[in-house]
Scaffold this active site. Structure first.
Site, PDB file in Angstrom:
ATOM      1  CB  SER A 162      -0.775   0.108   1.261  1.00 29.13           C
ATOM      2  OG  SER A 162      -1.930   0.893   1.051  1.00 29.13           O
ATOM      3  CB  CYS A 201       1.092   8.913  -7.715  1.00 28.50           C
ATOM      4  SG  CYS A 201       0.086   7.309  -8.139  1.00 28.50           S
ATOM      5  CB  VAL A 203       2.991 -15.659  -5.885  1.00 29.83           C
ATOM      6  CG1 VAL A 203       2.043 -17.002  -6.754  1.00 29.83           C
ATOM      7  CG2 VAL A 203       2.379 -15.470  -4.543  1.00 29.83           C
TER       8      VAL A 203
END
Ligand code: FAD
Length: 450
Positions: free
Chosen positions: A41, A45, A83
């Site tokens: 999170s 930007c 993953v």
């Protein structure tokens, strides 16, 4: 009875929005997020503003920590877990913790939110000490550390909205800046008239612009440090280079699992953000979007889109009904004192798509002429001939541009013709707008040309 389990791959905008919404929709769902970095999170930007110093600390760009997700939202966030593989048949993923060993985990629903990565030209090497790309917070940290420790005097930056935001950041540190643009138009997300205004802004801030330039090679001072950027036209001496040449979707995991990719190279999803494989959803920079004006697929790696798509995916995963309507390509950027924004398609795109259109460009003050503080705002509209539908709008101005581009985005979305927009009941008071708001003026001039 065991709980249904959602596994999310990727812990930024799309992944964490999806995880949070799915959990809210179905509090009984077990939600596990696998993120290969050590944070989730984070506000990519904001990286140019961290480099400029407007944002003081890198941690200020982290919206919510893994611990907060665990404690406040009951989401199991596993950082430094990459993953490696998806086995859709057995509804299983293979992952690695801190790059060691391989373990499997089962899922009932999977959300792929692997994002995008920076495009890197073939001449770029990770080992270069004074050449950087910009995609992660750590990239921004490396650039700012380099400026603070090595005190470079000159930087070469490639054009594009991130490159131009970075040009401003470098000027804040007093560096001389040379921007290399690949085309004659330095920012192809807008048409030439608007790009001309950006050029003027760069000149005002002593940024040197060289157009029709492609970086072809480097000249080295010593191993790992370059001293010159070689372009198709000339060589430029420099002590710092920022290569920001776009992003490409991170789709290898999805592709290997048999998930369909579209013409843009990103993952194909339906309106529910579902891929071609049952119970596998995807959202954010790794997927392609339906463009509502061009009616074509588009790869638009933007944070607001990633958040919305993640939320739609999470709604459906949690058992609700969510639909992602598509995008207009609305975007905004700040280049020094100038706001640049667009929605819909540009004139260049309208031409390529064979639309029958007219354009008009106006420049007007943003407040009543007698009220201090108004700024000039340029608006270019692209309008479908005949019916007057707005196909696209571009803005350039030193005042507030975001509110007007958002109004235009709503009008493009609703298909309201310029003949109606000119008489829309918009708000007026001298400190906020002229009696005819620039939105109405742009529509009025365009309507007179239809
Ligand atoms: P990402 O942010 O790319 O996150 C994907 C995550 O998945 C990453 O954390 C990655 O580590 C993880 N991951 C990938 N593969 C695996 C794996 N196999 N296993 C585990 N984890 C994995 N957008 C705007 O709208 N406005 C702006 O002003 C703006 N400015 C920007 C400025 C910069 C410098 C940059 C780089 C981007 C900017 N963007 C902006 C774009 C915006 O940041 C992205 O659109 C947004 O981050 C996309 O979110 P995402 O979750 O889809 O992907």
């Amino acid at each position: 009875m065991s709980k249904d389990k959602l596994v999310v791959v990727g812990g930024d905008a799309a992944g964490m929005s999806g995880a949070s919404k799915a959990k809210r929709e179905n509090p009984d769902l077990e939600v596990i997020v696998f993120e290969k970095k050590d944070i989730v999170s984070f506000g990519l930007c904001g990286v140019p503003y961290y480099v400029s110093g407007v944002v003081k600390n890198l941690e200020d760009l982290i919206a919510i920590t893994p611990e907060q997700f665990r404690e406040k939202r009951n989401i199991d966030v596993r950082t430094e877990h990459e993953v490696l593989n998806i086995d859709p048949e057995n509804k299983q993923i293979v992952f690695q913790k801190q790059q060691k060993g391989e373990t499997t985990a089962n899922y009932d629903k999977l959300l792929i939110a692997t994002g995008a990565r920076a495009k890197k030209p073939s001449i770029y090497k990770e080992s270069l000490k004074n050449v950087f790309t910009l995609r992660w917070l750590t990239d921004g940290e490396k650039v700012r550390n380099f400026i603070e420790k090595k005190a470079p005097e000159h930087v070469v930056v490639t054009s594009g909205y991130i490159g131009l935001e970075m040009a401003e950041a470098f000027r804040e540190h007093g560096l001389e800046v040379t921007v290399l643009a690949k085309y004659d138009n330095l920012l192809p997300m807008v048409d030439q008239e608007i790009a001309d205004i950006i050029e003027e802004e760069l000149r005002e801030h002593d940024v040197e612009l060289r157009k029709d330039r492609v970086v072809t090679d480097f000249k080295y001072k010593n191993e790992g440090t370059i001293s010159e950027v070689i372009t198709n036209k000339e060589s430029i001496e420099t002590d710092l280079v920022l290569l920001s040449i776009g992003a490409k979707p991170a789709v290898e995991l999805a592709k290997d699992a048999g998930i369909n990719l579209g013409s843009t190279g990103a993952i194909t999803v339906d309106e529910r953000m579902q891929t071609n494989l049952k119970d596998i959803y995807a959202a954010g920079d790794c997927v392609e979007c339906a463009h509502l004006v061009s009616e074509e697929k588009a790869f638009l790696p933007l944070g607001d889109i990633a958040n919305r798509q993640g939320r739609v995916a999470g709604t459906n995963i949690g058992g609700g009904e969510g639909r992602f309507p598509g995008v207009l390509g609305t975007a905004i950027t700040k280049i020094f004192d100038l706001g640049i924004a667009r929605t819909g398609i540009t004139e260049k795109e309208a031409k390529e798509l064979d639309f029958d259109y007219i354009t008009s460009t106006i420049t007007q003050g943003t407040r009543a002429f007698y009220y201090p503080g108004g700024k000039r705002l340029t608006i270019k509209v692209i309008v479908e001939r005949g019916n007057g539908r707005l196909l696209g709008v571009q803005l350039a101005g030193k005042g507030e541009v975001s509110l007007r581009i958002n109004a235009f985005a709503s009008l493009v979305s609703s298909g309201t013709p310029v003949q109606e927009i000119q008489y829309l009941d918009l708000a007026y008071a001298p400190p906020y707008s002229p009696a005819w708001d620039p939105i109405q003026t742009a529509a009025k001039v365009a309507a007179s040309k239809l």
